[in-house]
Design an enzyme around this catalytic site. Structure first.
Site, mmCIF file in Angstrom:
data_model
loop_
_atom_site.group_PDB
_atom_site.id
_atom_site.type_symbol
_atom_site.label_atom_id
_atom_site.label_comp_id
_atom_site.label_asym_id
_atom_site.label_seq_id
_atom_site.Cartn_x
_atom_site.Cartn_y
_atom_site.Cartn_z
ATOM 1 N N HIS A 1 2.804 5.262 11.318
ATOM 2 C CA HIS A 1 3.421 5.645 10.046
ATOM 3 C C HIS A 1 2.609 5.091 8.880
ATOM 4 C CE1 HIS A 1 7.037 6.330 7.365
ATOM 5 N NE2 HIS A 1 6.373 5.415 6.670
ATOM 6 N N GLU A 2 2.294 3.805 8.934
ATOM 7 C CA GLU A 2 1.572 3.191 7.817
ATOM 8 C C GLU A 2 0.155 3.740 7.697
ATOM 9 O OE1 GLU A 2 3.428 1.600 5.837
ATOM 10 O OE2 GLU A 2 5.075 1.581 7.285
ATOM 11 N N GLU B 1 2.261 0.118 3.306
ATOM 12 C CA GLU B 1 0.997 0.828 3.448
ATOM 13 C C GLU B 1 -0.054 0.469 2.419
ATOM 14 O OE1 GLU B 1 3.770 3.670 1.086
ATOM 15 O OE2 GLU B 1 3.957 2.238 2.719
ATOM 16 N N HIS C 1 -0.085 6.987 5.910
ATOM 17 C CA HIS C 1 -0.015 6.808 4.453
ATOM 18 C C HIS C 1 -1.397 6.626 3.821
ATOM 19 C CE1 HIS C 1 4.129 6.741 3.294
ATOM 20 N NE2 HIS C 1 4.477 5.786 4.120
ATOM 21 N N GLU D 1 5.797 -2.362 -3.650
ATOM 22 C CA GLU D 1 6.579 -1.122 -3.730
ATOM 23 C C GLU D 1 8.065 -1.478 -3.798
ATOM 24 O OE1 GLU D 1 6.378 3.252 -1.700
ATOM 25 O OE2 GLU D 1 6.637 1.570 -0.341
ATOM 26 N N GLU E 1 7.067 9.320 2.388
ATOM 27 C CA GLU E 1 7.680 8.678 3.541
ATOM 28 C C GLU E 1 8.043 9.679 4.633
ATOM 29 O OE1 GLU E 1 7.440 5.679 3.893
ATOM 30 O OE2 GLU E 1 7.119 4.960 1.866
ATOM 31 N N GLY F 1 10.000 -2.970 6.905
ATOM 32 C CA GLY F 1 9.360 -3.002 8.210
ATOM 33 C C GLY F 1 7.864 -3.210 8.088
#
Length: 889
Positions: free
Chosen positions: A323-324, A290, A327, A153, A346, A287
């Protein structure tokens, strides 16, 4: 289903888009990395549909050698043959500038139909932390080891294999990797077969993925280990790590186990992959990433020893893992049609991680924590150089520039504001409707708003969201006491655009031209109003016309609950009334009140006297996040204040904060709650640096020596603060000790903790040693952030800036492309003025960056330059206003 139509934005610049006359359906990809030679080779077989006759098939390829291309009529899987199939060789034409490869047919056009395109490729395992790259570490024997890993990405899959590298060209991927002897390989799917290929090497094939975008493909090969799989309702969960680090995986497994169950229930859709590997890498520019079923992370935000980690560090691991995993549904299963929509991927994952983490550990109060990162977004969004959350994206570098706080924190903040206004159940029902309707496909952002609006009753969600997403900035909601037609006192609400500067600065335009303002004019503002201390909540959709609340029996809180993404300004009488009941307000409401007053001081619409009035109410405050506003503001004042005023300011800091540290103490106590360690750390860090508290400094040095000598470890919850204080007053011995621990840490978090402390150094000679290491020893993923911290340090900022200007080309060559603008963010601290009010550094900074930063990230640098201008103007006002804060000093 996979869409085969261009997104709504495709017409904006077709020159940067591939033709839709050819559509990929399936990739069979074989990759053979040579870790020692830093090379790789492979073959890709792509099942394509030619929808209209074409004279050539064009796809993306960058930094690759491509050869031996052919086209077969029909689908021919690897090892299969189609009897009597028409096949012919293709030419190969590489276009490095456009990052494309064309495969022209030998004579006539390729007619419509289904085909297999086969091509061989080779490339270099680069050190730029993008595409297919190498990550290096030293093992316990002192041997240098290499991992080959991927980061695709936004548009870097093309650097690993020829492909249709656009998010709406979804296809199924079957990945095969030639794995050297003694190595482990992982990819998106589970391992389904492995055959010996000589010398102990194996050819490992992984299972098919769901239809997905190229940027989500991943494969990792190297001297790695994996934990035993944990069965989470049928999903095999593992952590992949460097040898010997299995002891650091328990937190990640616990968080991921909870997250898989939480999201499966929230979205009402099972996890969309066959397994889940969480992969910890020594070198990683972002960081985390995904990749479906194979999520990659920096080591320091996946691996932790809970007994040696601060609460805030464990919270960070939970936040990123969640967070990941969000996704996997929102981004991987359902994907934006083009990069203009990446913000929603995001922003939604950021918001959902908060919901998940709040369920995982309610005592962490994560939405109050989020207010701090949301404030960073509000800070950028109050600049004329802000941008709409969604804007047209044409070139790949414009897509890269969208990965910022406006995409993540503003986007998440707006979603939270709407969710709180609607209510959690109606919001979730809309999200479920959206995901069910678009699973495996691509969407435009309005399709989510339409799905939520279908569940929202009479709330015009699409109109609300359009007002927030397609214009930059945010409103200042003014709250004033006024008289109605009958002479009774009522409360009136109105809105106006908030900005730190009354006009755009003259230089630093994102496009290199005349600066303009991206701040909008009017928003549909979902406002929650309630009596201070609790009570019935009133919902108001505030437009361009003022609205009145009617008579109120007690002080009212506008932005009740603190979920609104806007500033609030109370007139003097209403603010005074609120301050009398300040302690009864919710933590987020108190935070917002303090932060909003400070923002108006920065903007020059309030004097420091207003901020002093609010700070005076913090005597009984226990929430570390509320205190963080005051501590951050005082740190900035120290950064830009005239030198003669700094002793008085330090005395004010001591008078304000020392009683708080005495109250919470240095050691954990039985009465501590989950927030106490955060407050303790913040107080120590402030008092020991710009508070110039000799007692705090002395104790920090004593604790550091005991820890270094191995007699008593520092409590991990205050270790970062203690290290910062020691670095602030460090000599050569302390620097050597910090670097020694950085080089031989207990774990990745300990390594990063010691490295980050060096941003506090106060001695220019010591700082020069660290800056030299940033170009050699310190990992390229970390060095830009350390330089930024050093730039914003008053005592070494000037010398650090000289270093940046002298070594800028070296930094651009060594550091990841997406980190250069992060490196120069620290220039906002170079805002000092002389006795005549003239900027000492700002003009030179602006001139240098205007001439050295190009491309899509120029917009991000323009934001830093405008923030620098905001600080310079505040510094000019400060000598007059400091008397408001420091009477008699």
């Amino acid at each position: 289903m996979t869409t085969t139509q261009p997104s709504d934005q495709a017409h904006l610049d077709d020159d940067y888009r591939l033709t839709y006359a050819v559509a990929p359906r399936r990739y069979e990809l074989r990759v053979a990395p040579d870790l020692e030679a830093a090379r790789f080779s492979g073959e890709v077989r792509i099942e394509i549909d030619v929808l209209d006759a074409v004279e050539r098939v064009v796809m993306h390829a960058a930094e690759l050698d491509v050869s031996d291309a052919s086209l077969v009529r029909g689908w021919a899987s690897d090892g299969d043959e189609i009897e009597d199939a028409e096949s012919f060789s293709l030419g190969v034409e590489l276009d490095p500038d456009r990052e494309e490869v064309a495969f022209p047919a030998p004579s006539e056009d390729v007619p419509p139909g289904r085909y297999t395109l086969v091509a061989c490729f080779a490339g270099t395992l680069n050190d730029k932390l993008r595409g297919f790259y190498r990550s290096v570490f030293t093992d316990e024997t002192g041997t240098r080891r290499v991992i080959a890993t991927t980061q695709f990405e936004d548009t870097d899959a093309r650097r690993a294999f020829p492909c249709f590298d656009e998010p709406d060209r979804k296809a199924v991927f079957s990945v095969t990797v030639d794995v050297p002897a003694g190595m482990l390989a992982v990819s998106n799917g589970p391992e389904v077969s492995a055959v010996e290929i000589g010398g102990g090497a194996r050819r490992v094939r992984f299972g098919d993925t769901i239809p997905m975008s190229t940027y989500l493909v991943a494969f990792v090969v190297g001297p790695l280990e994996a934990t035993e799989p944990v069965d989470v309702d049928g999903v095999a969960l593992r952590v992949v790590h460097l040898p010997g680090k299995a002891r650091l995986t328990a937190t990640a497994i616990d968080v991921a186990t909870h997250a898989l169950r939480f999201f499966s229930e929230y979205f009402a859709i099972p996890y969309p992959a066959a397994k889940l590997d969480l992969v910890a890498l020594p070198d990683f520019a972002s960081g985390a990433m995904e990749n479906l079923g194979c999520v990659t992370f920096r080591e320091a935000i996946l691996l932790a020893d809970p007994e040696q980690s601060a609460r805030v560090e464990l919270e960070r691991i939970a936040e990123v893992v969640e967070h990941e995993l969000a996704h996997m549904w929102f981004g991987d299963l359902v994907t934006m049609g083009w990069w203009n929509g990446i913000w929603l991927n995001e922003a939604f994952a950021t918001f959902m991680s908060l919901c998940c983490e709040d369920d995982y550990r309610p005592e962490w109060h994560v939405f109050v924590s989020f207010a701090r990162s949301r404030s960073v977004a509000l800070g950028v969004d109050g600049l004329h150089a802000t941008r709409p959350v969604e804007y047209p994206v044409r070139r790949p570098d414009e897509a890269a520039a969208m990965f910022d706080v406006l995409t993540y924190e503003k986007g998440a903040g707006v979603l939270w504001m709407v969710e709180q206004y609607l209510g959690r159940e109606r919001f979730r029902a809309g999200v479920r409707r959206y995901l069910a309707a678009h699973a495996y496909g691509n969407t435009e952002t309005h399709e989510l708003w339409d799905a939520i609006e279908a569940e929202a009753g009479d709330v015009p969600i699409r109109a609300v969201m359009d007002s927030w997403i397609f214009q930059g900035g945010h409103p200042l909601v003014s709250v004033s006491a006024t008289l109605d037609e009958e002479g009774a006192e009522v409360v009136a609400l109105s809105q106006s655009p908030f900005s730190y500067l009354p006009e755009p600065p003259a230089a630093g335009a994102p496009d290199g031209g005349t600066a303009g303002s991206a701040i909008g004019s009017t928003w549909l503002v979902p406002v929650l109003v309630a009596p201070a201390g609790g009570g019935d909540v009133r919902r108001i959709l505030l437009g361009g016309e003022p609205q009145t609340l009617g008579a109120t029996a007690s002080p009212v809180v506008v932005n009740a609950g603190g979920s609104g993404f806007y500033r609030t300004s109370y007139d003097t009488s209403l603010r005074t009334a609120l301050l009398t009941v300040f302690e009864t307000m919710a933590p987020l409401e108190r935070y917002s009140l303090v932060a909003d007053v400070w923002a108006t001081c920065l903007a020059g619409t309030s004097r420091l006297a207003a901020f002093a009035d609010v700070v005076a109410r913090l005597g009984s405050e226990t929430d570390p996040h509320v205190w963080s506003v005051a501590v951050g503001a005082l740190g900035m004042l120290d950064q830009i204040a005239p030198e003669a005023a700094r002793p008085g300011l330090a005395a004010y800091v001591r008078d304000l904060l020392a009683p708080q540290l005495a109250r919470v103490g240095w050691e954990p106590g039985e009465e501590d709650d989950e927030q106490t360690p955060l407050l303790r750390s913040s107080l120590i860090g402030a008092l020991g640096t710009f508070g110039n508290d000799a007692g705090v400094t002395s104790r920090c040095f004593e604790m550091f020596r005991a820890d270094t000598e191995g007699t008593k470890a520092v409590d991990p919850d205050i270790d970062a603060a203690v290290l910062g204080v020691v670095a602030y007053g460090a000599g050569q011995a302390e620097l050597d000790a910090i670097l020694a621990r950085y080089r031989s840490p207990h774990d990745p978090i300990d390594e990063l903790r010691h490295l980050n402390s060096l941003g506090r150094l106060g001695d220019e000679a010591l700082a020069a040693q660290v800056l030299a290491l940033c170009l050699t020893e310190i990992r390229s993923q970390n060095a830009p952030y350390l330089i930024s911290s050093m730039l914003s340090n008053r005592r070494i900022g000037e010398s650090t800036w000289r270093f940046v200007t002298e070594h800028f080309d070296e930094a651009v060559e060594r550091f990841p492309e997406n980190s250069i603008h992060r490196m120069v963010e620290g220039v906002v601290g170079l805002a000092q003025v002389n006795g005549s009010g003239e900027a000492i550094h700002a003009n030179g900074v602006r001139s240098f960056l205007d001439s050295h930063v190009v491309g899509g990230r120029r917009r991000l640098v323009a934001q830093s330059l405008e923030r620098l201008e905001v600080n310079v103007r505040f510094a000019r006002r400060l000598p007059d206003e400091l008397a408001d804060l420091l009477p008699g000093r």
